[in-house]
Design a protein around this motif. Sequence first.
Motif, PDB file in Angstrom:
ATOM      1  N   ALA A   1       0.695  -1.170   0.006  1.00 26.58           N
ATOM      2  CA  ALA A   1      -0.078   0.071  -0.088  1.00 26.58           C
ATOM      3  C   ALA A   1       0.749   1.282  -0.002  1.00 26.58           C
ATOM      4  CB  ALA A   1      -0.927   0.101   1.243  1.00 26.58           C
ATOM      5  N   ALA A   2       1.761   1.172   0.777  1.00 26.12           N
ATOM      6  CA  ALA A   2       2.716   2.363   0.810  1.00 26.12           C
ATOM      7  C   ALA A   2       3.641   2.622  -0.735  1.00 26.12           C
ATOM      8  CB  ALA A   2       3.884   2.064   1.902  1.00 26.12           C
ATOM      9  N   ALA A   3       3.853   1.606  -1.331  1.00 24.49           N
ATOM     10  CA  ALA A   3       4.407   1.744  -2.426  1.00 24.49           C
ATOM     11  C   ALA A   3       3.529   2.091  -3.441  1.00 24.49           C
ATOM     12  CB  ALA A   3       5.113   0.342  -3.084  1.00 24.49           C
ATOM     13  N   LEU A   4       2.242   1.565  -3.376  1.00 25.02           N
ATOM     14  CA  LEU A   4       1.347   2.311  -4.424  1.00 25.02           C
ATOM     15  C   LEU A   4       1.190   3.648  -4.010  1.00 25.02           C
ATOM     16  CD1 LEU A   4      -1.267  -0.548  -4.903  1.00 25.02           C
ATOM     17  CD2 LEU A   4      -0.270   0.844  -6.470  1.00 25.02           C
TER      18      LEU A   4
ATOM     19  N   LEU B   1       1.104   6.412  -6.909  1.00 22.47           N
ATOM     20  CA  LEU B   1      -0.099   7.424  -7.219  1.00 22.47           C
ATOM     21  C   LEU B   1      -0.167   8.909  -6.871  1.00 22.47           C
ATOM     22  CD1 LEU B   1      -2.820   4.597  -6.603  1.00 22.47           C
ATOM     23  CD2 LEU B   1      -1.733   5.305  -8.766  1.00 22.47           C
ATOM     24  N   GLY B   2       1.172   9.085  -6.013  1.00 24.10           N
ATOM     25  CA  GLY B   2       0.906  10.361  -5.326  1.00 24.10           C
ATOM     26  C   GLY B   2      -0.268  10.531  -4.427  1.00 24.10           C
ATOM     27  N   GLY B   3      -0.596   9.706  -3.681  1.00 23.27           N
ATOM     28  CA  GLY B   3      -1.893   9.766  -2.549  1.00 23.27           C
ATOM     29  C   GLY B   3      -2.211   8.504  -2.056  1.00 23.27           C
ATOM     30  N   ALA B   4      -2.819   8.533  -1.148  1.00 25.62           N
ATOM     31  CA  ALA B   4      -3.472   7.039  -0.382  1.00 25.62           C
ATOM     32  C   ALA B   4      -4.204   6.127  -1.720  1.00 25.62           C
ATOM     33  CB  ALA B   4      -4.395   7.416   0.585  1.00 25.62           C
ATOM     34  N   ALA B   5      -3.794   5.124  -1.544  1.00 21.76           N
ATOM     35  CA  ALA B   5      -4.526   4.011  -2.681  1.00 21.76           C
ATOM     36  C   ALA B   5      -5.555   3.536  -2.197  1.00 21.76           C
ATOM     37  CB  ALA B   5      -3.310   3.162  -2.804  1.00 21.76           C
ATOM     38  N   PHE B   6      -5.833   3.326  -0.821  1.00 26.03           N
ATOM     39  CA  PHE B   6      -6.869   2.747  -0.184  1.00 26.03           C
ATOM     40  C   PHE B   6      -7.586   3.400   0.855  1.00 26.03           C
ATOM     41  CE2 PHE B   6      -3.892  -0.595  -2.092  1.00 26.03           C
ATOM     42  CZ  PHE B   6      -4.633  -1.100  -3.094  1.00 26.03           C
ATOM     43  N   GLU B   7      -8.843   3.374   1.144  1.00 22.96           N
ATOM     44  CA  GLU B   7      -9.506   3.732   2.180  1.00 22.96           C
ATOM     45  C   GLU B   7      -9.035   2.679   3.409  1.00 22.96           C
ATOM     46  OE1 GLU B   7     -11.187   6.393  -0.772  1.00 22.96           O
ATOM     47  OE2 GLU B   7     -10.668   4.383  -0.519  1.00 22.96           O
ATOM     48  N   VAL B   8      -9.030   1.427   3.073  1.00 26.71           N
ATOM     49  CA  VAL B   8      -9.276   0.332   3.861  1.00 26.71           C
ATOM     50  C   VAL B   8      -8.185  -0.570   3.584  1.00 26.71           C
ATOM     51  CG1 VAL B   8     -10.825  -1.403   4.850  1.00 26.71           C
ATOM     52  CG2 VAL B   8     -11.567   0.694   4.802  1.00 26.71           C
ATOM     53  N   VAL B   9      -7.542  -1.444   4.580  1.00 22.76           N
ATOM     54  CA  VAL B   9      -6.672  -2.690   4.345  1.00 22.76           C
ATOM     55  C   VAL B   9      -7.183  -3.706   5.256  1.00 22.76           C
ATOM     56  CG1 VAL B   9      -4.557  -3.685   4.012  1.00 22.76           C
ATOM     57  CG2 VAL B   9      -4.746  -1.238   3.622  1.00 22.76           C
ATOM     58  N   VAL B  10      -7.738  -4.889   4.678  1.00 23.04           N
ATOM     59  CA  VAL B  10      -8.028  -6.090   5.414  1.00 23.04           C
ATOM     60  C   VAL B  10      -6.875  -7.046   5.094  1.00 23.04           C
ATOM     61  CG1 VAL B  10      -9.552  -7.867   5.806  1.00 23.04           C
ATOM     62  CG2 VAL B  10     -10.600  -5.358   5.288  1.00 23.04           C
TER      63      VAL B  10
END
Length: 234
Positions: A126-129, A133-142
């Motif tokens: 998620a951090a690599a994405l 993308l220049g911003g948060a990729a996901f609202e939620v990680v499960v």
Amino acid sequence: MSTPAPASAPAAVLWDMDGTLVDTEPYWMVAEHELVAEWGGTWTHEDGLQLVGQGLWSSALVFQSRGVGLEPQQIIDQLTDRVLTQIAVHVPWRPGARELLAEVRDAGIPTALVTMSIRRMADRIAAALEHELGGAAFEVVVAGDEVEHPKPYPDAYLRAAELLAVPIRDCVAIEDSEPGVAAAVASGATTFAVPFHVPLPASPAYTLLADGLADVHLPQLVAAHARSAAEAVR
């Protein structure tokens, strides 16, 4: 600039990780081979394919049966460490995955990462994405260590929808493995199957994208979701 999502757009897009967003399966296979070899056993490519999409705790029992004298959590930690070492050198993105994710994000559609990898692995991807993308990729990680039952049970997808506060039947899920596709379908999400290392059969239960995500764009997700919603109310 963000563009408004079409009226028939899904409430959220739920992404599998290994084999869907990133091609980490070869990294897992290297880690598995090394671990079993250190305990005097043999691990083949075919052995590795049998575990694609499986939960790590059930997989750990397989390694114990091959002579790995560690507790399940120790096996999971060692495998994860070895995969993360390889990811630190190169993140193997799947063709089209980042681009489609960016389209979804630009349209303002919420996203979740739903993986059987443990949280620290999921957070690394998620951090690599986020960097890409220049911003948060996901609202939620499960992650796999946050649900009681792994894929093919629907728990992880149901949890993602719950955290996003959206009905699961209004969501789209993207998966590459048989256990993952089974989990997504069982949850009630409109499911896209993107087979990679292991083939998947055609089925009326999901949309099969045999050629991967490279040429898939948001309108196709929206159209498939709209068809699924229309069929559900017949």
